[in-house]
Design a protein around this motif. Structure first.
Motif, PDB file in Angstrom:
ATOM      1  N   SER A 309     -63.446  -1.636-101.295  1.00 13.74           N
ATOM      2  CA  SER A 309     -64.123  -2.851-100.826  1.00 13.74           C
ATOM      3  C   SER A 309     -64.052  -2.981 -99.315  1.00 13.74           C
ATOM      4  O   SER A 309     -63.049  -2.637 -98.690  1.00 13.74           O
ATOM      5  N   ILE A 310     -65.136  -3.498 -98.756  1.00 12.41           N
ATOM      6  CA  ILE A 310     -65.185  -3.784 -97.322  1.00 12.41           C
ATOM      7  C   ILE A 310     -65.281  -5.302 -97.138  1.00 12.41           C
ATOM      8  O   ILE A 310     -66.095  -5.960 -97.791  1.00 12.41           O
ATOM      9  N   TYR A 311     -64.428  -5.816 -96.261  1.00  7.05           N
ATOM     10  CA  TYR A 311     -64.390  -7.250 -95.975  1.00  7.05           C
ATOM     11  C   TYR A 311     -64.746  -7.514 -94.526  1.00  7.05           C
ATOM     12  O   TYR A 311     -64.475  -6.698 -93.645  1.00  7.05           O
ATOM     13  N   LYS A 312     -65.343  -8.685 -94.321  1.00  6.96           N
ATOM     14  CA  LYS A 312     -65.557  -9.156 -92.943  1.00  6.96           C
ATOM     15  C   LYS A 312     -65.153 -10.624 -92.925  1.00  6.96           C
ATOM     16  O   LYS A 312     -65.634 -11.404 -93.762  1.00  6.96           O
ATOM     17  N   ASN A 313     -64.277 -10.967 -92.036  1.00 11.66           N
ATOM     18  CA  ASN A 313     -63.751 -12.348 -91.943  1.00 11.66           C
ATOM     19  C   ASN A 313     -63.275 -12.853 -93.312  1.00 11.66           C
ATOM     20  O   ASN A 313     -63.560 -13.984 -93.704  1.00 11.66           O
ATOM     21  N   GLY A 314     -62.606 -11.963 -94.070  1.00  7.04           N
ATOM     22  CA  GLY A 314     -62.026 -12.377 -95.346  1.00  7.04           C
ATOM     23  C   GLY A 314     -62.993 -12.434 -96.511  1.00  7.04           C
ATOM     24  O   GLY A 314     -62.607 -12.781 -97.629  1.00  7.04           O
ATOM     25  N   VAL A 315     -64.250 -12.089 -96.311  1.00 11.94           N
ATOM     26  CA  VAL A 315     -65.245 -12.144 -97.388  1.00 11.94           C
ATOM     27  C   VAL A 315     -65.705 -10.725 -97.704  1.00 11.94           C
ATOM     28  O   VAL A 315     -65.979  -9.932 -96.798  1.00 11.94           O
ATOM     29  N   ASP A 353     -55.373  -0.547-102.102  1.00  9.12           N
ATOM     30  CA  ASP A 353     -54.024  -0.855-102.576  1.00  9.12           C
ATOM     31  C   ASP A 353     -53.394  -1.987-101.749  1.00  9.12           C
ATOM     32  O   ASP A 353     -52.226  -1.905-101.355  1.00  9.12           O
ATOM     33  N   GLY A 354     -54.169  -3.001-101.451  1.00  9.18           N
ATOM     34  CA  GLY A 354     -53.654  -4.151-100.710  1.00  9.18           C
ATOM     35  C   GLY A 354     -53.488  -3.907 -99.215  1.00  9.18           C
ATOM     36  O   GLY A 354     -53.194  -4.831 -98.458  1.00  9.18           O
ATOM     37  N   LYS A 355     -53.669  -2.651 -98.787  1.00  7.07           N
ATOM     38  CA  LYS A 355     -53.548  -2.361 -97.344  1.00  7.07           C
ATOM     39  C   LYS A 355     -54.933  -2.339 -96.708  1.00  7.07           C
ATOM     40  O   LYS A 355     -55.915  -1.981 -97.336  1.00  7.07           O
ATOM     41  N   SER A 356     -54.966  -2.717 -95.457  1.00  7.54           N
ATOM     42  CA  SER A 356     -56.246  -2.855 -94.800  1.00  7.54           C
ATOM     43  C   SER A 356     -56.373  -1.881 -93.623  1.00  7.54           C
ATOM     44  O   SER A 356     -55.422  -1.668 -92.885  1.00  7.54           O
TER      45      SER A 356
END
Ligand code: THG
Length: 367
Positions: A309-315, A353-356
């Motif tokens: 998954s890719i997120y931007k500003n938490g979304v 795995d929860g890491k960003s």
């Protein structure tokens, strides 16, 4: 590690024995066949493709033959690209879509004769599809699989190797065009094509009993240029922005989302499958598009080839559909299938795995 149980469901490649003899170390499955994915030296195999010449067993790119008076009509009904100007001896990269405009394969179409076409397919069952459509539309055409197995010769020195086998005329072949010929009694169609941006040819073997013979002929002819075995190279293809159907696409991907819009001719007849949906999607605009992601960090990551998954500003805004270390850019790179609200230059986070991991969006290709 573990073995593979032979069965009628797993078709052997004519080059299988030769690749075993040459030290293949890993396979993937594709179109109910095994395709070599490594000969044990990924970096050497990469640089051989970039600087020299590499030979690949791509018999998994199986052919769906359309034969008969309505072969051309069926080819057009299946393909959203205008084929009216396709000549005998010419190939074209085409998008096959379902009625919803979803991409279901991205083959190279080869026009063998006015009444005979091949679809050199990616990994999905197009024999079922073509037969069903031909029957429903009551077309006079037979759909079958001919005895054809591509062997790719790729890299800047591929032309020299292929010319030494077939003659200098191969340099005159235009991109995706092909010619039927033979070498030492082995029938082949020689095409200028292949899944790399390093240039090269594909030898479509037309007699599956002569796979080892053709493999060894190419290997011998390539010795002066230091040819070696390889495979469709994931590092190079990501750098070059080449699409992998089923790898970079999901059950909801249309051609506009994955940079195939230029192969969709909106004016083709209304009986072309999916064209009405494609016109609608084109009008309203796709919701996702495909961009590159340059990840932070100077070490190869283990993100691998599964979607993340890719997120931007938490979304959540999209997915990373592949990721590999670029030996030339010295960065981890990958493709994003991502909301059209996200554009080149945006900073995003890839979560595994929860890491960003932080990344920046860019246009494709990388190189
Ligand atoms: N060779 C053969 N059959 C194939 C493939 C192949 N079948 C399955 C798969 N590969 C088809 N997919 C592609 C994807 C991209 C390209 C070729 C086949 C390709 N694309 C270039 C690009 O996107 O820049 C050029 C496209 C164009 O100019 O039209 O080459 O490899 N036999």
């Amino acid at each position: 590690m573990f073995g593979i149980t032979p069965s009628a469901r797993l078709r052997p490649s004519p080059f299988f024995e030769a690749t075993i003899a040459d030290g293949v170390t890993a396979f993937t499955t594709y179109n109910h066949m095994l395709m070599p994915t490594s000969f044990g030296h990924p970096e050497t195999e990469y640089w051989r493709l970039i600087n020299g010449v590499s030979m690949w067993d791509v018999a998994v790119e199986r052919q769906v033959q359309l034969l008969g008076p309505d072969a051309g009509r069926l080819a057009q009904i299946l393909s959203s690209r205008d084929l009216t100007k396709c000549h005998v001896g010419q190939g074209k990269y085409v998008a096959l879509c379902n009625h919803a405009g979803t991409l279901i394969n991205d083959p190279i179409l080869l026009k063998m004769a006015e009444d005979r076409y091949w679809l050199s397919i990616a990994d999905s069952n197009i024999w079922f599809w073509a037969r069903a459509i031909a029957a429903e539309r009551k077309l006079n055409v037979v759909v079958s699989e001919p005895d054809v197995s591509p062997l790719a010769v790729q890299g800047p020195k591929a032309g020299a190797v292929v010319a030494s086998l077939f003659g200098d005329w191969i340099h005159e072949l235009k991109y995706f065009w092909f010619k039927e010929t033979s070498v030492q009694g082995i029938p082949v169609a020689v095409a200028r094509s292949g899944w790399s941006k390093q240039g090269g040819f594909e030898l479509y073997l037309l007699d599956g009993s002569q796979g080892t013979k053709l493999w060894n002929l190419v290997k011998e002819a390539g010795k002066p240029w230091d040819i070696g075995p390889g495979n469709p190279n994931v590092f190079e293809r990501i750098e070059s922005g080449l699409l992998s159907y089923g790898g970079d696409t999901d059950d909801n991907t249309n051609p506009f989302e994955v940079r195939m819009g230029k192969y969709v001719d909106l004016y083709v007849p209304d009986d072309v499958i999916g064209i009405e949906a494609l016109r609608r999607i084109h009008r309203t605009g796709p919701v996702r598009h495909q961009l590159g992601v340059l990840l932070e960090g100077d070490e190869p990551t283990a993100l691998g080839f599964l979607w993340h998954s890719i997120y931007k500003n938490g979304v959540k805004v999209g997915d990373l559909t592949n990721c590999a270390w670029s030996y030339r850019l010295k960065k981890n790179i990958g493709f994003a299938l991502i909301s059209t609200q996200c554009v080149r230059g945006d900073t995003v986070d890839v979560i595994k795995d929860g890491k960003s991991v932080r990344g920046t969006l860019c246009e494709l290709p990388f190189i």
